[in-house]
Design a protein around this motif. Structure first.
Motif, PDB file in Angstrom:
ATOM      1  N   LYS A  10       6.116   8.888  -1.940  1.00  0.00           N
ATOM      2  CA  LYS A  10       7.297   8.027  -1.792  1.00  0.00           C
ATOM      3  C   LYS A  10       8.257   8.061  -2.965  1.00  0.00           C
ATOM      4  O   LYS A  10       9.423   7.724  -2.820  1.00  0.00           O
ATOM      5  CB  LYS A  10       6.859   6.576  -1.591  1.00  0.00           C
ATOM      6  N   TYR A  11       7.780   8.443  -4.162  1.00  0.00           N
ATOM      7  CA  TYR A  11       8.590   8.327  -5.373  1.00  0.00           C
ATOM      8  C   TYR A  11       8.613   9.621  -6.175  1.00  0.00           C
ATOM      9  O   TYR A  11       7.672  10.411  -6.128  1.00  0.00           O
ATOM     10  CB  TYR A  11       8.040   7.222  -6.286  1.00  0.00           C
ATOM     11  N   GLU A  12       9.680   9.776  -6.942  1.00  0.00           N
ATOM     12  CA  GLU A  12       9.772  10.791  -7.984  1.00  0.00           C
ATOM     13  C   GLU A  12       9.632  10.038  -9.300  1.00  0.00           C
ATOM     14  O   GLU A  12      10.333   9.057  -9.528  1.00  0.00           O
ATOM     15  CB  GLU A  12      11.132  11.492  -7.948  1.00  0.00           C
ATOM     16  N   PHE A  13       8.752  10.501 -10.161  1.00  0.00           N
ATOM     17  CA  PHE A  13       8.495   9.815 -11.417  1.00  0.00           C
ATOM     18  C   PHE A  13       9.159  10.550 -12.564  1.00  0.00           C
ATOM     19  O   PHE A  13       9.156  11.780 -12.616  1.00  0.00           O
ATOM     20  CB  PHE A  13       6.989   9.675 -11.642  1.00  0.00           C
ATOM     21  N   GLN A  14       9.744   9.775 -13.473  1.00  0.00           N
ATOM     22  CA  GLN A  14      10.452  10.328 -14.617  1.00  0.00           C
ATOM     23  C   GLN A  14       9.886   9.727 -15.895  1.00  0.00           C
ATOM     24  O   GLN A  14       9.106   8.776 -15.851  1.00  0.00           O
ATOM     25  CB  GLN A  14      11.944  10.029 -14.507  1.00  0.00           C
ATOM     26  N   ARG A  15      10.331  10.278 -17.025  1.00  0.00           N
ATOM     27  CA  ARG A  15       9.845   9.760 -18.308  1.00  0.00           C
ATOM     28  C   ARG A  15      10.257   8.308 -18.501  1.00  0.00           C
ATOM     29  O   ARG A  15      11.135   7.797 -17.808  1.00  0.00           O
ATOM     30  CB  ARG A  15      10.356  10.614 -19.455  1.00  0.00           C
ATOM     31  N   ASP A  16       9.607   7.652 -19.404  1.00  0.00           N
ATOM     32  CA  ASP A  16       9.862   6.248 -19.754  1.00  0.00           C
ATOM     33  C   ASP A  16       9.611   5.275 -18.609  1.00  0.00           C
ATOM     34  O   ASP A  16      10.230   4.226 -18.524  1.00  0.00           O
ATOM     35  CB  ASP A  16      11.284   6.074 -20.303  1.00  0.00           C
ATOM     36  N   GLY A  17       8.684   5.628 -17.710  1.00  0.00           N
ATOM     37  CA  GLY A  17       8.272   4.700 -16.658  1.00  0.00           C
ATOM     38  C   GLY A  17       9.302   4.410 -15.604  1.00  0.00           C
ATOM     39  O   GLY A  17       9.424   3.290 -15.141  1.00  0.00           O
ATOM     40  N   ILE A  18      10.038   5.418 -15.191  1.00  0.00           N
ATOM     41  CA  ILE A  18      11.062   5.256 -14.156  1.00  0.00           C
ATOM     42  C   ILE A  18      10.575   5.907 -12.865  1.00  0.00           C
ATOM     43  O   ILE A  18      10.105   7.052 -12.868  1.00  0.00           O
ATOM     44  CB  ILE A  18      12.401   5.907 -14.581  1.00  0.00           C
ATOM     45  N   ALA A  19      10.693   5.200 -11.738  1.00  0.00           N
ATOM     46  CA  ALA A  19      10.338   5.734 -10.424  1.00  0.00           C
ATOM     47  C   ALA A  19      11.548   5.624  -9.514  1.00  0.00           C
ATOM     48  O   ALA A  19      12.176   4.557  -9.438  1.00  0.00           O
ATOM     49  CB  ALA A  19       9.178   4.966  -9.834  1.00  0.00           C
ATOM     50  N   LYS A  20      11.902   6.726  -8.845  1.00  0.00           N
ATOM     51  CA  LYS A  20      13.015   6.730  -7.895  1.00  0.00           C
ATOM     52  C   LYS A  20      12.471   7.110  -6.528  1.00  0.00           C
ATOM     53  O   LYS A  20      11.666   8.029  -6.419  1.00  0.00           O
ATOM     54  CB  LYS A  20      14.084   7.721  -8.333  1.00  0.00           C
ATOM     55  N   LYS A  21      12.942   6.396  -5.501  1.00  0.00           N
ATOM     56  CA  LYS A  21      12.507   6.724  -4.143  1.00  0.00           C
ATOM     57  C   LYS A  21      12.995   8.111  -3.773  1.00  0.00           C
ATOM     58  O   LYS A  21      14.129   8.477  -4.069  1.00  0.00           O
ATOM     59  CB  LYS A  21      13.035   5.700  -3.141  1.00  0.00           C
TER      60      LYS A  21
END
Length: 76
Positions: free
Chosen positions: A62-73
């Motif tokens: 469901k999500y794409e994860f990025q640095r610094d604890g960010i999740a985007k749908k």
């Protein structure tokens, strides 16, 4: 969305030759709360790499994860 931070750790690493640095790992709670998201950064001179992964199959889809604890749908 900003993920809930759990902990951080770092380990000194010799690298190759005289290239010293550290490997930094940050752990976050995944969006559903059933797993964790790991951000790992190699902060070694000349070898700067990073990776983010989630051990929760449901959130990984469901999500794409990025640095610094960010999740985007993810878009479907």
């Amino acid at each position: 969305m900003k993920l809930k931070f759990i902990k951080t750790s770092s380990v000194e690493h010799v690298g190759i030759g005289a290239r010293r640095g550290e490997i930094v790992t940050k752990i976050y709670e995944c969006p559903c709360g059933k797993g964790i998201v790991t951000y790992e950064k190699d902060d070694i001179i000349g070898l700067k790499n990073s990776d983010v992964w989630c051990d929760c199959e449901e959130c990984s889809e469901k999500y794409e994860f990025q640095r610094d604890g960010i999740a985007k749908k993810t878009t479907e």
